[in-house]
Design an enzyme around this catalytic site. Structure first.
Site, mmCIF file in Angstrom:
data_model
loop_
_atom_site.group_PDB
_atom_site.id
_atom_site.type_symbol
_atom_site.label_atom_id
_atom_site.label_comp_id
_atom_site.label_asym_id
_atom_site.label_seq_id
_atom_site.Cartn_x
_atom_site.Cartn_y
_atom_site.Cartn_z
ATOM 1 C CG MET A 18 -1.930 1.242 1.221
ATOM 2 S SD MET A 18 -2.909 1.288 -0.108
ATOM 3 C CE MET A 18 -4.137 -0.046 0.223
ATOM 4 N N GLY A 45 3.679 -1.195 -5.060
ATOM 5 C CA GLY A 45 4.632 -2.555 -5.129
ATOM 6 C C GLY A 45 5.181 -2.689 -6.435
ATOM 7 N N GLY A 47 5.978 -5.419 -7.994
ATOM 8 C CA GLY A 47 5.424 -6.750 -8.339
ATOM 9 C C GLY A 47 4.001 -6.584 -9.055
ATOM 10 C CD GLU A 144 9.715 -3.085 -4.120
ATOM 11 O OE1 GLU A 144 9.766 -1.973 -3.826
ATOM 12 O OE2 GLU A 144 8.258 -3.458 -4.167
ATOM 13 N N GLY A 213 13.907 8.329 -22.783
ATOM 14 C CA GLY A 213 13.559 6.940 -23.636
ATOM 15 C C GLY A 213 14.283 5.818 -23.008
ATOM 16 C CB THR A 237 5.145 6.850 -8.146
ATOM 17 O OG1 THR A 237 5.862 8.040 -7.309
ATOM 18 C CG2 THR A 237 5.411 5.462 -7.158
ATOM 19 C CG ASP A 241 7.036 -0.885 -10.969
ATOM 20 O OD1 ASP A 241 8.407 -1.278 -11.057
ATOM 21 O OD2 ASP A 241 6.647 -0.331 -10.000
#
Ligand code: RIB
Length: 292
Positions: A18, A45, A47, A144, A213, A237, A241
Site C-alpha cells: 500500500m 509495489g 510486483g 522486493e 527514452g 512513481t 514498472d
C-alpha cells in the site's frame, strides 16, 4: 502458455504494497519539516504494478506474492482482481502488508521508503507456484521479495523454457551464475551503473533513461534506441514498472516493437498521481503510440 500467442501467459513473482503518498512543493532536506499539499493511499509495489501493467497491456497475468491480514489487505487483493490479474497464488500471511512511504514533489520526482511486511514472507515457492511458472510464457520478477526465492523461480523458469524477464530493483548484486539464466533485464540508468559488469551475461539488456527514452543491447551486437513520447509528468512513481510490465506483454513482437510499446506506456503512467492508478490500458497505449 495461452492459446492466443498475442496474449502471453505471464507469471509475476513479486511485492505488493500500500503506497502512502504525500505531495509537497519540495521534498524535505534531512532534519527539515515541510507542509504537504495532499495525501492518498494507492495500491502499489513493484510486483503488483508490473503485473497490472502487463495485464492491461495485453498479457494474461498470474500474480505470485503475499499480503498481510491487516486493514490494507482487501484493497491490495482487490486492485489485482479488478485489473483481471489472477490471484490464485496470492497468499494471506499473519502480520502487516507491505507499505511504501512516498513523497512526490512539484516536479513529479519522488522519494520512496518500502517496509516489506508480508512480502518478506515469500521465502519459498510451493509446487503450485512452480507449476504456474513452468506453464507460463514469461516469468517477470523484481527484487522486493527475498532474493533466494527470486533465484529459485529464475532457475525453474529457465529449466522449463519460460522466458525470464528480471527488473533487478531495488538494485543489488546477485549470485554470478544467475544472470546467465536471465533472458531480458530491465534496469534504469542508475541501476545499470550500480550493477555494471554483472549484466554482461544477460542476452537482452534494456536500460530506461526516464524522459529520454530507453536503449537496448541484444545478441550479435544489436542495439536500439527508443525515444519517449513528450508528456507533462505529474508523478513518475510506477513509470518504470509500467514500462517493464508492458515490455513483457509485448516481448513476443520483438525488441523494437516491445520497446516502443513500453516507452509509450511508461510515459503515460507519469501523467497521473500514484502507481497502480496511473497504469494505462492497451487501448490508451495504442492511441498514444508514435507512428512508425
Ligand atoms: O516502483 C514504484 C513502487 O516502488 C511503488 O509502488 C512502491 O510500492 C515501491 O515498491
Amino acid at each position: 502458455m495461452t492459446a492466443d500467442p498475442s496474449k502471453p501467459a505471464i507469471a509475476v513473482l513479486g511485492s505488493i504494497n500500500m503506497d502512502l503518498v504525500t505531495t509537497t512543493e519540495q521534498r524535505p532536506a534531512p532534519g527539515e519539516t515541510v507542509l504537504g499539499t495532499g495525501f492518498a493511499m494507492v495500491p502499489g509495489g513493484k510486483g503488483a504494478n508490473q503485473a497490472i501493467a502487463a495485464q492491461r497491456a495485453g498479457g494474461a497475468v498470474e500474480f505470485l506474492g503475499a499480503v498481510g491480514d491487516d486493514v490494507f489487505a482487501g484493497a491490495l487483493r482487490g486492485v489485482l482482481n479488478d485489473s483481471g490479474v489472477g490471484t490464485g497464488r496470492l497468499r494471506t500471511v499473519t502480520g502487516p502488508s507491505g507499505i511504501a512511504a512516498i513523497v512526490v514533489d512539484a516536479g513529479g520526482e519522488n522519494s520512496i521508503i518500502v517496509v516489506g511486511g508480508a512480502n518478506a514472507a515469500m521465502t519459498a515457492l510451493t509446487d503450485a507456484d512452480l507449476a504456474v511458472i513452468a506453464a507460463a510464457d514469461i516469468l517477470l520478477c523484481q527484487l522486493e521479495i527475498p532474493v533466494d526465492t527470486v533465484a529459485a523461480a529464475v532457475m525453474h523458469a529457465s529449466a522449463n523454457r519460460t522466458v525470464v524477464v528480471l527488473n533487478p530493483s531495488p538494485a543489488q548484486h546477485l549470485m554470478a551464475d544467475l544472470w546467465a539464466h536471465v533472458d531480458v533485464a530491465v534496469v534504469n540508468s542508475g541501476e545499470a551503473r550500480h550493477l555494471g559488469s554483472d549484466l554482461e551475461p544477460v542476452a537482452h539488456l534494456v536500460i530506461t533513461h526516464g524522459a529520454d527514452g530507453a536503449t537496448y543491447r541484444g545478441p550479435n551486437g544489436r542495439e536500439l534506441s527508443q525515444s519517449s513520447p513528450r508528456v507533462e509528468a505529474i508523478d513518475t512513481t510506477g513509470a518504470g514498472d509500467t514500462f517493464t510490465g508492458a515490455l513483457a506483454a509485448a516481448w513476443h513482437r520483438g525488441p523494437e516493437a516491445a520497446l516502443a510499446w513500453a516507452s509509450t506506456a511508461g510515459a503515460l503512467a507519469t501523467t497521473t498521481l500514484g502507481a497502480s492508478s496511473s497504469i494505462p490500458t492497451q487501448e490508451r497505449i495504442e492511441a498514444a503510440l508514435p507512428p512508425r
